[in-house]
Motif scaffolding. Structure first.
Motif, PDB file in Angstrom:
ATOM      1  N   UNK B 168       0.847  -1.198   0.000  1.00  0.00           N
ATOM      2  CA  UNK B 168       0.000   0.000   0.000  1.00  0.00           C
ATOM      3  C   UNK B 168       0.878   1.242   0.000  1.00  0.00           C
ATOM      4  N   UNK B 169       0.561   2.178  -0.865  1.00  0.00           N
ATOM      5  CA  UNK B 169       1.277   3.459  -0.885  1.00  0.00           C
ATOM      6  C   UNK B 169       0.245   4.585  -0.885  1.00  0.00           C
ATOM      7  N   UNK B 170       0.393   5.521   0.040  1.00  0.00           N
ATOM      8  CA  UNK B 170      -0.520   6.663   0.139  1.00  0.00           C
ATOM      9  C   UNK B 170       0.291   7.943   0.074  1.00  0.00           C
ATOM     10  N   UNK B 171      -0.146   8.835  -0.803  1.00  0.00           N
ATOM     11  CA  UNK B 171       0.476  10.152  -0.922  1.00  0.00           C
ATOM     12  C   UNK B 171      -0.629  11.193  -0.931  1.00  0.00           C
ATOM     13  N   UNK B 172      -0.801  11.887   0.196  1.00  0.00           N
ATOM     14  CA  UNK B 172      -1.856  12.880   0.264  1.00  0.00           C
ATOM     15  C   UNK B 172      -3.222  12.246   0.102  1.00  0.00           C
ATOM     16  N   UNK B 173      -3.994  12.747  -0.861  1.00  0.00           N
ATOM     17  CA  UNK B 173      -5.333  12.231  -1.041  1.00  0.00           C
ATOM     18  C   UNK B 173      -5.380  10.997  -1.950  1.00  0.00           C
ATOM     19  N   UNK B 174      -4.250  10.598  -2.524  1.00  0.00           N
ATOM     20  CA  UNK B 174      -4.225   9.452  -3.426  1.00  0.00           C
ATOM     21  C   UNK B 174      -3.646   8.227  -2.716  1.00  0.00           C
ATOM     22  N   UNK B 175      -4.173   7.082  -3.051  1.00  0.00           N
ATOM     23  CA  UNK B 175      -3.649   5.857  -2.472  1.00  0.00           C
ATOM     24  C   UNK B 175      -3.770   4.706  -3.445  1.00  0.00           C
ATOM     25  N   UNK B 176      -2.836   3.777  -3.384  1.00  0.00           N
ATOM     26  CA  UNK B 176      -2.898   2.603  -4.236  1.00  0.00           C
ATOM     27  C   UNK B 176      -2.526   1.377  -3.405  1.00  0.00           C
ATOM     28  N   UNK B 177      -3.283   0.319  -3.571  1.00  0.00           N
ATOM     29  CA  UNK B 177      -2.990  -0.947  -2.910  1.00  0.00           C
ATOM     30  C   UNK B 177      -3.010  -2.050  -3.958  1.00  0.00           C
ATOM     31  N   UNK B 178      -2.160  -3.055  -3.760  1.00  0.00           N
ATOM     32  CA  UNK B 178      -2.124  -4.197  -4.671  1.00  0.00           C
ATOM     33  C   UNK B 178      -1.804  -5.440  -3.867  1.00  0.00           C
ATOM     34  N   UNK B 179      -2.380  -6.556  -4.274  1.00  0.00           N
ATOM     35  CA  UNK B 179      -2.052  -7.809  -3.588  1.00  0.00           C
ATOM     36  C   UNK B 179      -2.051  -8.950  -4.583  1.00  0.00           C
ATOM     37  N   UNK B 180      -1.307  -9.987  -4.235  1.00  0.00           N
ATOM     38  CA  UNK B 180      -1.329 -11.235  -4.988  1.00  0.00           C
ATOM     39  C   UNK B 180      -1.266 -12.367  -3.972  1.00  0.00           C
ATOM     40  N   UNK B 181      -2.163 -13.325  -4.127  1.00  0.00           N
ATOM     41  CA  UNK B 181      -2.241 -14.388  -3.133  1.00  0.00           C
ATOM     42  C   UNK B 181      -2.551 -15.732  -3.759  1.00  0.00           C
ATOM     43  N   UNK B 182      -2.162 -16.780  -3.057  1.00  0.00           N
ATOM     44  CA  UNK B 182      -2.396 -18.146  -3.536  1.00  0.00           C
ATOM     45  C   UNK B 182      -3.158 -18.922  -2.471  1.00  0.00           C
ATOM     46  N   UNK B 183      -4.085 -19.735  -2.917  1.00  0.00           N
ATOM     47  CA  UNK B 183      -4.951 -20.461  -1.986  1.00  0.00           C
ATOM     48  C   UNK B 183      -5.090 -21.908  -2.443  1.00  0.00           C
ATOM     49  N   UNK B 184      -4.977 -22.834  -1.504  1.00  0.00           N
ATOM     50  CA  UNK B 184      -5.100 -24.251  -1.830  1.00  0.00           C
ATOM     51  C   UNK B 184      -6.130 -24.903  -0.915  1.00  0.00           C
ATOM     52  N   UNK B 185      -6.783 -25.912  -1.445  1.00  0.00           N
ATOM     53  CA  UNK B 185      -7.828 -26.614  -0.705  1.00  0.00           C
ATOM     54  C   UNK B 185      -7.422 -28.063  -0.465  1.00  0.00           C
ATOM     55  N   UNK B 186      -7.779 -28.577   0.688  1.00  0.00           N
ATOM     56  CA  UNK B 186      -7.563 -29.987   0.969  1.00  0.00           C
ATOM     57  C   UNK B 186      -8.647 -30.809   0.255  1.00  0.00           C
ATOM     58  N   UNK B 187      -8.437 -32.097   0.193  1.00  0.00           N
ATOM     59  CA  UNK B 187      -9.435 -32.990  -0.411  1.00  0.00           C
ATOM     60  C   UNK B 187     -10.377 -33.509   0.665  1.00  0.00           C
ATOM     61  N   UNK B 188     -11.661 -33.496   0.370  1.00  0.00           N
ATOM     62  CA  UNK B 188     -12.656 -34.026   1.304  1.00  0.00           C
ATOM     63  C   UNK B 188     -13.744 -34.719   0.508  1.00  0.00           C
ATOM     64  N   UNK B 189     -14.126 -35.892   0.950  1.00  0.00           N
ATOM     65  CA  UNK B 189     -15.157 -36.684   0.247  1.00  0.00           C
ATOM     66  C   UNK B 189     -14.794 -36.842  -1.224  1.00  0.00           C
ATOM     67  N   UNK B 190     -13.516 -37.060  -1.466  1.00  0.00           N
ATOM     68  CA  UNK B 190     -13.020 -37.323  -2.815  1.00  0.00           C
ATOM     69  C   UNK B 190     -13.200 -36.142  -3.768  1.00  0.00           C
ATOM     70  N   UNK B 191     -13.307 -34.950  -3.199  1.00  0.00           N
ATOM     71  CA  UNK B 191     -13.437 -33.751  -4.031  1.00  0.00           C
ATOM     72  C   UNK B 191     -12.436 -32.707  -3.556  1.00  0.00           C
ATOM     73  N   UNK B 192     -11.793 -32.069  -4.526  1.00  0.00           N
ATOM     74  CA  UNK B 192     -10.844 -31.006  -4.176  1.00  0.00           C
ATOM     75  C   UNK B 192     -11.039 -29.812  -5.105  1.00  0.00           C
TER      76      UNK B 192
END
Lengths: 121, 296
Positions: B168-192
C-alpha cells in the motif's frame, strides 16, 4: 439541538474552534454555536505540546491515535489535524508528559512520531 | 494469557490466506498493508450479492472481527452467513432448492513487515495468511434427493488456506494498494477445489483533499481490478473439465466516513473477463454494501 450535540461530543467543540481560527468555514461554524466553539478557541491557544506525526492519511486510520492519546491522564484536550500531520495537545494543569509516553502512544497507534514541540502557553 | 492466545492465533494463521472477499483493507476487495491500532477492535459488516448466470444466486453477508495484538499485526475472524438459491433445473440436473446458514469460518492474520511513514502518506508491505475451516454444511440436496454439486453447497467441505503479499502506498489524497495471493484446498469426500491465485489492484482518491481534523467528513472513491485464476477442481483423481478459469472484475466503489470510527461503503463488481474452462455459469454484476466500526 445543534449546539447541544456539539457540546456533548468530545473534541468536536475544539475542532470547530480550529475552523474558526483557520478557515472561513469556521466563521460559519462559530456563528451557529456562539458559546462552545468560542470558548474552545481560547483553550486551543493554550496548547502545550505539538506533535508532528508521519503516516496519517485519513480520519478512519487516525482514530486509533486519538484513542491512544486520550488514555494518557496528563492530556486534557487534543486535536488531530490529519492533512497537516499535526496533533495539538493541551495538558492538565501541572501535569507532566514525557517524550517516551508520547512516542509510545503514537507507535502503538501505528504511526511514526517525527517531532515533539513543547509550546509556551 | 488472553493476549498470548491472540498472538498464537495470529502466528499460526500466517501460514495460510483467506478469501479476497473478506479483505480488511480500506479498498473493498483488495487487501491493504495498513493495520489497525494496537489492541484496537473493529467490526465489518458486508453483504455481497453474487449471481452466476440467470439460474443461480448467492448472497453472502459477512461478519468480520478484526483485532490488533501488536501495532504491526492485525488478526481477524470471519463468519460468513451464506444464502444460495438455484432457480432452475439446469444446474446439477436437479430441481430448484435454496440453502441458508453459516459458511466456512476463517481466521487470518496480517503482519506489516515494512513500514515507511512520511508526511501525509506511507508506504507499507504486509503478509496476510489464514485458514478456512469446513464449518459450512455440504449436505444440500435437490428436491429429487440427488446431491447438489459441491460449489453450490454452503461450505467447501475441506480446510483451505494460503498466503497473500500486499503493498500500500498513500500520498496525500491518493492511495494505491495491490495484492497477490495463492490459496489451496484440501481434499474431502473425494473432491478437491482447484488451487487459485488472485490478484487485485485498487486506486483510491480521498475527498476533500485537505482533511482538517479526524472529525472532518470524508469520501473515498475507489476503482479496483479484482482477478482470480483457478485450476480445475478434481474428483476421483480426475480433473473436472467444467471448472476453473480466469475471472476479473472492474470494481468502482464509494466510501463515506461520517465519524472517525464509522465507515459506510458500497461498490459494484463488473465482470470484464470470464475465461472459464468448459461450460460454466457466467458471473453477473456483484453489488456490495457494508459498514465498518472501530472500537476498543
Amino acid at each position: 439541538m445543534w449546539k447541544l450535540n456539539l457540546a456533548r461530543l468530545t473534541g468536536v467543540g475544539a475542532v470547530a474552534a480550529m475552523f474558526a481560527v483557520a478557515t472561513p468555514a469556521a466563521v460559519a461554524q462559530e456563528s451557529r454555536s456562539e458559546t462552545g466553539p468560542a470558548a474552545k478557541a481560547e483553550e486551543l491557544a493554550e496548547a502545550n505540546v505539538l506533535l508532528r506525526v508521519d503516516g496519517m492519511s485519513c480520519p478512519f486510520c487516525a482514530y486509533g491515535l486519538e484513542k491512544r492519546l486520550r488514555e494518557i491522564p496528563a492530556i486534557d484536550e487534543l486535536v488531530i489535524r490529519v492533512s497537516d500531520g499535526l496533533v495539538q495537545i493541551r495538558l492538565v494543569s501541572g501535569a507532566e508528559l514525557t517524550d517516551e509516553e508520547l512516542n509510545e502512544a503514537v507507535k502503538r497507534a501505528g504511526f511514526s512520531l517525527r517531532e515533539i514541540q513543547r509550546l509556551e502557553s | 494469557m488472553r493476549r498470548a492466545i491472540w498472538v498464537a492465533l495470529a502466528l499460526s494463521a500466517l501460514v495460510l490466506a483467506p478469501d479476497s472477499s473478506v479483505a480488511q483493507g480500506l479498498p473493498f476487495h483488495t487487501e491493504t498493508a495498513l493495520t489497525t491500532a494496537f489492541e484496537q477492535r473493529g467490526l465489518r459488516l458486508i453483504s455481497s450479492y453474487r449471481p452466476r448466470d440467470s439460474v443461480s444466486a448467492v448472497v453472502t453477508p459477512l461478519v468480520i472481527l478484526p483485532f490488533a495484538p501488536h501495532q504491526r499485526v492485525a488478526t481477524r475472524v470471519v463468519v460468513p452467513l451464506v444464502y444460495k438459491r438455484v432457480t432452475t433445473s439446469r444446474v446439477g440436473g436437479g430441481t430448484p432448492y435454496s440453502e441458508a446458514g453459516v459458511g466456512d469460518v476463517s481466521v487470518a492474520a496480517k503482519w506489516a513487515f515494512f513500514v515507511r511513514d512520511r508526511f501525509a502518506g506511507t508506504t507499507r508491505f504486509a503478509l496476510v495468511g489464514g485458514v478456512s475451516l469446513p464449518t459450512g454444511r455440504t449436505s444440500a440436496r435437490f428436491e429429487d434427493g440427488s446431491g447438489a454439486p459441491r460449489p453450490l453447497q454452503l461450505g467447501t467441505g475441506a480446510v483451505s488456506g494460503g498466503a497473500t503479499l500486499v503493498g500500500t502506498m498513500i500520498r496525500g489524497q491518493w492511495g494505491v494498494s495491490a495484492d497477490v495471493g495463492h490459496r489451496r484446498h484440501a481434499t474431502a469426500d473425494d473432491f478437491q477445489f482447484g488451487a487459485s491465485t488472485r490478484y487485485n489492484l485498487a486506486l483510491g482518491l480521498r475527498l476533500p483533499a485537505h482533511v482538517e481534523t479526524i472529525r472532518t467528513k470524508t469520501w473515498q472513491l475507489y476503482l479496483e481490478w479484482n482477478g482470480s485464476i483457478a485450476a480445475r477442481s478434481r474428483t476421483g483423481g480426475n480433473e473436472i473439465g467444467d471448472s476453473g478459469g480466469h475471472v476479473a472484475f472492474l470494481s468502482p466503489g464509494l466510501q463515506f466516513v461520517p465519524l472517525p470510527q464509522l465507515l459506510l461503503e458500497a461498490s459494484l463488481q463488473i465482470p470484464v473477463l470470464q475465461n472459464l474452462n468448459g461450460s460454466q455459469l457466467d458471473h453477473g454484476l456483484r453489488p456490495t454494501i457494508g459498514a465498518r466500526f472501530l472500537f476498543f
